[in-house]
Scaffold this active site. Structure first.
Site, PDB file in Angstrom:
ATOM      1  N   TRP A 323      50.210  28.401  40.616  1.00 16.60           N
ATOM      2  CA  TRP A 323      49.458  29.541  41.679  1.00 16.60           C
ATOM      3  C   TRP A 323      47.956  29.862  40.086  1.00 16.60           C
ATOM      4  O   TRP A 323      47.912  29.999  40.879  1.00 16.60           O
ATOM      5  CB  TRP A 323      50.128  30.865  41.525  1.00 16.60           C
ATOM      6  N   HIS A 324      48.270  30.277  39.013  1.00 12.68           N
ATOM      7  CA  HIS A 324      47.281  31.024  38.713  1.00 12.68           C
ATOM      8  C   HIS A 324      45.853  30.286  38.299  1.00 12.68           C
ATOM      9  O   HIS A 324      44.693  30.276  38.299  1.00 12.68           O
ATOM     10  CB  HIS A 324      47.512  31.206  37.038  1.00 12.68           C
ATOM     11  N   GLY A 325      46.373  28.798  38.366  1.00 11.08           N
ATOM     12  CA  GLY A 325      45.170  27.983  37.840  1.00 11.08           C
ATOM     13  C   GLY A 325      44.877  26.611  38.227  1.00 11.08           C
ATOM     14  O   GLY A 325      46.468  25.822  38.067  1.00 11.08           O
TER      15      GLY A 325
END
Lengths: 471, 309
Positions: A323-325
């Site tokens: 989700w973060h990257g």
């Protein structure tokens, strides 16, 4: 909206006055105003991307209605989730998937490379997509009534204080507030909101952006600095990301409160966590709640075999990393957190209690683990992250620390000291040394004035984007 | 609501009074500092009347031996270069110097990062903030950011970050290095840690040039007037991809200004004895480079010392 920008300082009083100029009894007009404002602010960035926001809103809105009516709601839910995730996957992960797949194919001699996208990721896409998906799942699990007022739902998804970097609000928290007749003006709430806004601004411009001046010199050029400098930079990055993201979240909460809304609390002094598991109860609370509700529990949570439970924890934090990257560094970061929590569960770390000393040791160990994981989060590639770690542990390097030129060192020290002091007080002595909440008007006002003066004198006013805005 | 708005207004009035008082004190303090970086800046903005002026970033400040230039050229010289700055500060400083005297030779050392590439131009306004009321400086702020004129209403903003350092210098009057005619030699030894071997191979890439910085370059040439203007890329241990200097070369060509690029000069590239780190010459390297520059200047310009002979 970037809260540390000049535009915000000029626009917010105007928004405040216009909003409260609408009588409270005209609830719909107030909501239309907030919706129009949210979209106008979003359009400022890249107008065409507002269509993506609108499409995610429309998809989740209509699919939620369809879920309620359908005989096979699971199929509708699956289709709705896939459709809602498409823009996120396309904009955020296309290049990563493309490169990973073509890299894997080339190892077996197949050359199949699609040209990468050179488009900016729509701002806040991960946040509003997850917020909208949460609503869809809640409707499916019958935890939330379906919302038939499109205007109200669209405002829930696009509400300007939280669209850029969260918090990822639950529909059950925000939608009732949008539908309920709000008071004309809540003085206490507005004052509380301004206090949050002020402290959030302090965290962002005095601590995060000042510390960034050190971190951004050392970490990108870590080969040119000693291991000790890299270690100091990694500690400072740990402080930077907290001050940056928690500062933003406080400002979002503050703006919401001034307008009469309650949003999800996102941080609770995470670096005083006694375990990595505890850390996730205090860090980005809205995301960890989302992951718990829509990933961990549907996978079986802890009501299953031990092995399956460990797997569920691992998958949840793998999703968090992704989700973060779109980068292996984030995946490794997520895995470190997942593995640490599995280990804690295996040894029963959270059940052990050795008094204050034990708590201190646990806090220190947790801080060091989290700090280590942030190195992977910060560096652009796994190679760079390993390079920084290798440098920190390289005994052959000189034991000197890079000291930036004046005035950076005292200003960094001042910001970090005040932040730590406030968090120590909030964590261990919540009823003592009250400043902004003191009973005495003089102490309260002196605190406000001092904080504003410190912000004006020592803040970094380059309107830098918040770190989490890029997620 | 009325109570809320009144209290907020009162808070702003108190902050305004604090801000004004702070401004009065700090303007007094800053104006009286004669040592350290602020003292050097005061000297440049209020007293410099030299014939040869050197501008640019830390590379300018450390690479051009002003005393050597003065002795060899028979003209007075001052080095006005400053860490982390480029053409925007150079333009502002030249503007203030020209209020007193027009220089004869103006040298600007080019650093692509500070003079050509797009980045936050607001950071180049730092030294100019206390000079906001001086003629022409306001326009620089306007060109960089239209909102700066509102921010500059706050005196605390004007002295942001530097106030502590300035107060300490003012109160302690402890002498610190202001350089030799502005030149700041690096006497420390070669630091192997500061050479990134991965950067040894020059990689060509697409550069994002900043039209505002190029506009300031043109304005800088205009402002120099009759003075001989030179744009110079001083030596780099790494060498450089010279295509990054294409826009400045084009401006120099069009405006008839001399452009000299020493960044790939084999005399300096990968020669540790001349450098402190990959981008900064040590005192030995600076002297050697200044000598080379003097030769070129003498061949290009008619100097009083030469005409006397």
């Amino acid at each position: 909206m970037i809260y540390n920008s000049f535009n915000f300082i000029v626009l917010f009083p105007l928004i405040f006055l216009l909003y409260y100029a609408i009588p409270a009894k005209y609830l719909k007009v107030r909501n239309v105003f907030l919706l129009a404002l949210s979209y106008l602010l979003y359009l400022q960035w890249k107008p065409v991307y507002a269509l993506i926001l609108l499409s995610v809103t429309a998809i989740t809105y209509y699919f939620a209605i369809a879920i309620v009516k359908a005989n096979h709601p699971k199929r509708i839910l699956t289709f709705g989730v896939i459709l809602s995730l498409l823009p996120l996957v396309f904009f955020k992960y296309f290049n990563f998937i493309n490169e990973t797949v073509s890299g894997a194919l080339s190892t077996i001699g197949l050359n199949c490379h699609l040209s990468g996208l050179n488009w900016a990721i729509p701002i806040g896409i991960s946040f509003y997509t997850f917020q909208a998906l949460g609503y869809l799942w809640d409707v499916y699990y019958k935890r939330q009534e379906v919302e038939r007022d499109f205007l109200c739902y669209a405002l829930f998804v696009s509400f300007f204080p939280s669209i850029l970097s969260g918090p990822i609000n639950k529909a059950s928290l925000v939608i009732p507030q949008l539908k309920r007749l709000r008071t004309q003006f809540d003085y206490d709430k507005a004052v509380e909101g301004l206090k949050l806004l002020l402290w959030g601004m302090f965290m962002k411009v005095v601590v995060a952006d000042r510390v960034a001046l050190y971190v951004d010199v050392v970490l990108p050029h870590y080969e040119s600095y000693t291991g000790l400098s890299c270690l100091v930079a990694s500690f400072l990055y740990t402080i930077q990301i907290y001050a940056d993201f928690a500062g933003y979240s406080l400002m979002a909460l503050g703006v919401g409160k001034v307008l009469g809304f309650e949003l999800t609390e996102n941080f609770r002094r995470p670096y005083f966590a006694v375990s990595v598991t505890d850390f996730w109860r205090r860090w980005h609370i809205s995301l960890s709640t989302w992951l718990k509700d829509y990933v961990y529990i549907p996978l079986g949570g802890s009501r299953c075999t031990k092995l399956r439970n460990y797997w569920n924890i691992f998958v949840t934090f793998l999703v968090s990393g992704i989700w973060h990257g779109a980068n292996w560094t984030f995946i490794v970061w997520g895995c470190i957190h997942g593995v640490c929590q599995i280990f804690e569960k295996m040894v029963g770390q959270q059940k052990s209690d050795y008094g204050w000393f034990g708590k201190g040791v646990k806090i220190t160990i947790t801080f060091l683990i989290v700090n280590f994981a942030w190195i992977f989060f910060r560096m652009p590639t796994l190679g760079d992250a390993c390079g920084v770690v290798a440098r920190i542990f390289d005994p052959t390097l000189p034991m000197s620390v890079y000291i930036p030129p004046l005035p950076a060192p005292p200003l960094i020290a001042l910001g970090v000291f005040l932040l730590v002091l406030k968090d120590v007080r909030d964590e261990f002595f919540p009823d003592r040394v009250l400043l902004m909440n003191n009973k005495s008007v003089c102490v309260r006002w002196l605190s406000y004035i001092s904080l504003i003066v410190i912000i004006l004198l020592t803040g970094v006013f380059s309107s830098d984007q918040f770190i989490y805005a890029s997620f | 609501m009325k109570k809320f708005v009144l209290k907020i207004t009162l808070l702003f009035v108190i902050i305004g009074i604090c801000d004004f008082t702070f401004g009065v004190v700090m303007n007094h303090v800053v104006g009286r500092i004669s040592i350290g970086s602020q003292g050097r800046d005061n000297f440049i903005c209020n007293q410099v009347k030299e014939d040869v002026l050197v501008f640019g970033s830390s590379r300018a400040a450390h690479h051009y031996n002003a005393q050597m230039l003065e002795d060899s050229l028979g003209m007075t010289c001052y080095n006005c270069g400053d860490d982390g700055n480029g053409i925007i500060l150079s333009y502002g400083r030249l503007l203030m110097i020209k209020e007193r005297k027009a220089p004869k030779i103006v040298i600007h050392d080019i650093s692509a990062q500070f003079d050509l590439f797009k980045n936050d131009n607001g950071k180049y306004l730092g030294w100019l903030k206390p000079r906001y009321e001086r003629e022409g400086i306001r326009d620089i702020f306007d060109m960089v950011d239209k909102t700066e004129k509102y921010k500059m209403l706050s005196q605390m903003y004007r002295h942001n970050s530097k106030f502590l350092q300035n107060l300490v210098v003012y109160l302690s009057s402890k002498s610190s290095d202001t350089g030799i005619k502005g030149y700041r030699p690096i006497n420390s030894a070669y630091d192997p840690m500061k050479f990134n071997k991965n950067k040894m191979a020059i990689t060509k890439r697409k550069y994002d040039f900043d039209p505002l910085k190029l506009e300031f370059t043109n304005k800088f040439i205009d402002l120099a007037g009759d003075a001989k203007v030179l744009f110079i890329v001083s030596p780099m241990w790494y060498g450089s991809d010279s295509t990054q200097f294409a826009p400045i070369k084009e401006i120099c060509h069009r405006r008839g200004v001399l452009f000299l690029d020493y960044s790939n000069n084999p005399k300096y590239v990968h020669k540790e004895e001349y450098f402190k780190d990959g981008y900064h010459l040590n005192a030995k390297g600076a002297d050697e480079f200044t000598k080379d520059l003097i030769k070129v200047l003498k061949s290009q310009i008619d100097f009083p010392s030469q005409s006397k002979q």
